[in-house]
Enzyme design. Structure first.
Site, mmCIF file in Angstrom:
data_model
loop_
_atom_site.group_PDB
_atom_site.id
_atom_site.type_symbol
_atom_site.label_atom_id
_atom_site.label_comp_id
_atom_site.label_asym_id
_atom_site.label_seq_id
_atom_site.Cartn_x
_atom_site.Cartn_y
_atom_site.Cartn_z
ATOM 1 N N LYS A 114 -1.274 8.332 10.175
ATOM 2 C CA LYS A 114 -1.392 6.915 9.825
ATOM 3 C C LYS A 114 -1.372 6.112 11.111
ATOM 4 O O LYS A 114 -0.796 6.550 12.110
ATOM 5 C CB LYS A 114 -0.226 6.480 8.941
HETATM 6 N N1 LIG Z 1 -6.807 1.032 0.271
HETATM 7 C C1 LIG Z 1 -6.575 2.304 -0.039
HETATM 8 O O1 LIG Z 1 -7.520 3.105 -0.239
HETATM 9 C C2 LIG Z 1 -5.188 2.807 -0.192
HETATM 10 C C3 LIG Z 1 -4.101 1.962 -0.154
HETATM 11 N N2 LIG Z 1 -2.857 2.460 -0.435
HETATM 12 C C4 LIG Z 1 -1.677 1.604 -0.420
HETATM 13 O O2 LIG Z 1 -1.804 0.590 -1.407
HETATM 14 C C5 LIG Z 1 -1.096 -0.582 -0.984
HETATM 15 C C6 LIG Z 1 -2.038 -1.767 -1.018
HETATM 16 O O3 LIG Z 1 -3.144 -1.465 -0.167
HETATM 17 P P1 LIG Z 1 -4.544 -2.222 -0.292
HETATM 18 O O4 LIG Z 1 -4.776 -2.627 -1.708
HETATM 19 O O5 LIG Z 1 -5.533 -1.404 0.405
HETATM 20 O O6 LIG Z 1 -4.240 -3.497 0.595
HETATM 21 P P2 LIG Z 1 -4.902 -4.939 0.522
HETATM 22 O O7 LIG Z 1 -4.627 -5.535 1.842
HETATM 23 O O8 LIG Z 1 -6.284 -4.872 -0.005
HETATM 24 O O9 LIG Z 1 -4.026 -5.674 -0.612
HETATM 25 C C7 LIG Z 1 -2.659 -5.849 -0.537
HETATM 26 C C8 LIG Z 1 -2.265 -6.770 -1.687
HETATM 27 O O10 LIG Z 1 -0.842 -6.890 -1.730
HETATM 28 C C9 LIG Z 1 -0.525 -8.258 -1.772
HETATM 29 N N3 LIG Z 1 0.804 -8.507 -1.245
HETATM 30 C C10 LIG Z 1 1.241 -8.432 0.031
HETATM 31 N N4 LIG Z 1 2.537 -8.772 0.088
HETATM 32 C C11 LIG Z 1 2.897 -9.081 -1.178
HETATM 33 C C12 LIG Z 1 4.087 -9.519 -1.779
HETATM 34 N N5 LIG Z 1 5.176 -9.758 -1.049
HETATM 35 N N6 LIG Z 1 4.120 -9.722 -3.125
HETATM 36 C C13 LIG Z 1 3.009 -9.519 -3.862
HETATM 37 N N7 LIG Z 1 1.848 -9.105 -3.359
HETATM 38 C C14 LIG Z 1 1.796 -8.901 -2.033
HETATM 39 C C15 LIG Z 1 -1.625 -8.928 -0.949
HETATM 40 O O11 LIG Z 1 -1.653 -10.311 -1.192
HETATM 41 P P3 LIG Z 1 -2.433 -11.299 -0.166
HETATM 42 O O12 LIG Z 1 -3.876 -10.866 -0.182
HETATM 43 O O13 LIG Z 1 -2.182 -12.635 -0.749
HETATM 44 O O14 LIG Z 1 -1.789 -11.062 1.162
HETATM 45 C C16 LIG Z 1 -2.819 -8.182 -1.516
HETATM 46 O O15 LIG Z 1 -3.140 -8.701 -2.793
HETATM 47 C C17 LIG Z 1 -0.523 -0.236 0.396
HETATM 48 O O16 LIG Z 1 0.783 0.279 0.219
HETATM 49 C C18 LIG Z 1 -1.441 0.871 0.878
HETATM 50 O O17 LIG Z 1 -0.814 1.697 1.834
HETATM 51 C C19 LIG Z 1 -2.672 3.774 -0.775
HETATM 52 C C20 LIG Z 1 -3.716 4.643 -0.814
HETATM 53 C C21 LIG Z 1 -5.054 4.258 -0.416
HETATM 54 O O1 LIG Z 2 -8.714 7.396 2.703
HETATM 55 C C1 LIG Z 2 -8.004 7.902 3.548
HETATM 56 O O2 LIG Z 2 -8.372 8.729 4.345
HETATM 57 C C2 LIG Z 2 -6.543 7.534 3.669
HETATM 58 C C3 LIG Z 2 -6.092 6.478 2.717
HETATM 59 C C4 LIG Z 2 -4.657 6.159 3.005
HETATM 60 O O3 LIG Z 2 -4.329 5.714 4.081
HETATM 61 C C5 LIG Z 2 -3.649 6.447 2.010
HETATM 62 O O4 LIG Z 2 -3.916 7.199 1.067
HETATM 63 O O5 LIG Z 2 -2.524 5.937 2.154
#
Ligand SMILES: NC(=O)C1=CN([C@@H]2O[C@H](COP(=O)(O)OP(=O)(O)OC[C@H]3O[C@@H](n4cnc5c(N)ncnc54)[C@H](OP(=O)(O)O)[C@@H]3O)[C@@H](O)[C@H]2O)C=CC1
Ligand SMILES: O=C(O)CCC(=O)C(=O)O
Length: 424
Positions: A114
């Protein structure tokens, strides 16, 4: 002096320690040998870099960047890059270890890594973010590579940043190397289905767990914290399968409508409103934290770590937590959830759809061939279902939670591979 960091949040559990306490329980259940225990608990490589970037006003600001490779036992390391002010070494170490376990749970041939940069992309121009992303890539050029370490998007990054990383890496090699990152735009070799893959996997994990808990999706209510990539896709896809999504949230607050939120309308509102739900009128605005304690069947934390803690776990009414985010439940909350018969489908299983389709993207890049969306979805759904069923069976066999069962599956796979390879 405009860049003073916010004070750290007190009483937060250390995410790496939280990860280790689950690892320890699973290692004990498996009777893991001390020698292998010591190898698996120690991150293989931890790199901290200083990244000077020229800002739009001509000043130079130095950002701190990280890349941690937790393990490359199963194959090249894989994991996202996060742009957020909360990024720190312990967080990146935990996230890297979760990637190792996640890839092992869904049986794809990657180790775990990461990365992240401590920055606030919301306060930066596109040009500043581009220069920062390129400097990060250049500084870590020896680490990355399609057979070494393959980044992807995470919080605060997406296809745009992956395009810059791929371009910067390709320039350094004197040729186009699109398999060095995944989650790229389609025109650069991105895979159909990657954008929605994590939310889609969360949907499959949620429906699989609902079946085991005998919750009928057509009568179920769901609350989702975080309306970014993972949260909004999970909301949309669950909604399409009959689940009523009654609450969503982002940093602006939570939005509740007991009759169900029109998810397509909420997504369109967010997209037209600088990526924010602020001012959304399709639901009543409630304090952000209250979303966690609503009277729903399924709760999906899809924002960040450590939101379900020993201090609030007792207030959760949902029967099922499906972890879209990485590390949303602290280790100290586990016992309280168990006591209250709340099931948690753990992050290393529930959100593995993203890395699974990243693997498909890497495979397509290396084949020089494009799969249809239908093929991507069919194969990733199958992997998610098979992995859920495997973890569920192990939880029955060892009489442990789904979380500990997922760690058992992962540690068993990585430690067996280590034994065959030897010599690390
Ligand atoms: N993208 C991926 O493929 C993957 C992501 N993840 C995990 O999923 C989670 C989200 O990632 P992802 O969707 O990509 O990130 P994004 O940046 O697309 O979205 C994050 C979301 O969380 C919101 N957020 C942040 N802080 C708060 C809070 N205090 N209360 C409520 N909402 C909040 C943000 O709001 P705002 O936009 O208003 O800041 C936004 O809506 C992370 O933990 C990431 O590690 C896991 C596997 C894969
Ligand atoms: O798509 C990837 O390779 C990794 C995604 C990721 O960072 C996660 O699963 O937390």
């Amino acid at each position: 002096m405009g860049y003073i960091e916010p004070a750290p949040i007190k009483d937060k559990e250390n995410p790496f320690e939280s990860m280790m306490s689950r690892f320890n329980v699973a290692a004990q259940a498996l009777g893991l040998e001390d020698e292998i225990y010591n190898v698996l608990k120690s991150p293989y490589k931890q790199v901290i870099v200083s990244l000077p970037v020229t800002m739009d006003d001509g000043s130079i600001r130095v950002f701190e960047g990280y890349r941690v490779i937790h393990s490359n036992i199963l194959g090249p390391s894989k994991g996202g890059v996060r742009f957020d002010m909360g990024v720190n070494l312990d967080e990146v170490k935990a996230l890297a270890a979760w990637m190792t376990w996640k890839c092992a749970v869904v049986d794809i041939p990657y180790g775990g890594a990461k990365g992240g940069i401590k920055c606030n992309p919301r306060e930066m121009s596109a040009g500043e973010i581009e220069r920062l992303t390129r400097t990060y890539t250049q500084t870590l050029i020896e680490i990355f590579g399609p057979d070494r370490d393959i980044p992807a998007p995470d919080m605060g990054t997406g296809p745009r940043e992956m395009a810059w990383m791929m371009d910067e890496y390709s320039k350094s090699q004197g040729m186009t190397v699109n398999a060095v990152v995944t989650g790229k735009p389609l025109v650069l070799g991105g895979s159909l289905g990657r954008t929605e893959a994590t939310g889609r996997g969360v949907m499959i994990a949620a429906l699989s767990a609902m079946e085991k808990r005998k919750i009928n999706p057509f009568n179920a209510k769901c609350a989702i914290q975080g309306f970014g990539n993972v949260g909004s896709w999970a909301a949309k896809l669950l909604n399409e399968r009959g689940v009523k999504v009654v609450a969503i949230s982002d940093i602006s607050g939570a939005y509740f409508n007991d009759n169900g939120i029109d998810i397509n309308e909420a997504i369109a509102y967010r997209d037209a409103n600088k990526n924010s739900l602020e001012g959304y009128k399709g639901a009543e605005k409630i304090p952000g934290d209250e979303l966690l304690f609503l009277d729903v069947d399924v709760l999906i934390p899809a924002a960040m770590e450590d939101v379900i803690t020993k201090d609030n776990a007792g207030k959760i009414k949902a029967k099922l937590i499906v972890e879209g985010a990485n590390g949303p439940t602290s280790a100290k909350a586990d016992a309280i959830l168990k006591e209250n018969d709340v099931w948690a489908v753990p992050d290393i299983l529930a959100n593995a759809g993203g890395v699974t389709v990243s693997y498909f993207e890497w495979v397509q890049n290396r084949l020089g061939y494009k799969w249809t969306r239908e093929r991507v979805n069919r194969r990733s759904d199958r992997i998610m279902k098979t992995s859920f069923n495997h973890v569920y069976e192990v939880s029955q066999q060892y009489d442990v939670s789904l979380r500990i069962a997922a760690y058992i599956v992962a540690i068993d796979k990585v430690s067996n591979t280590y034994k065959y390879r030897g010599g690390f």
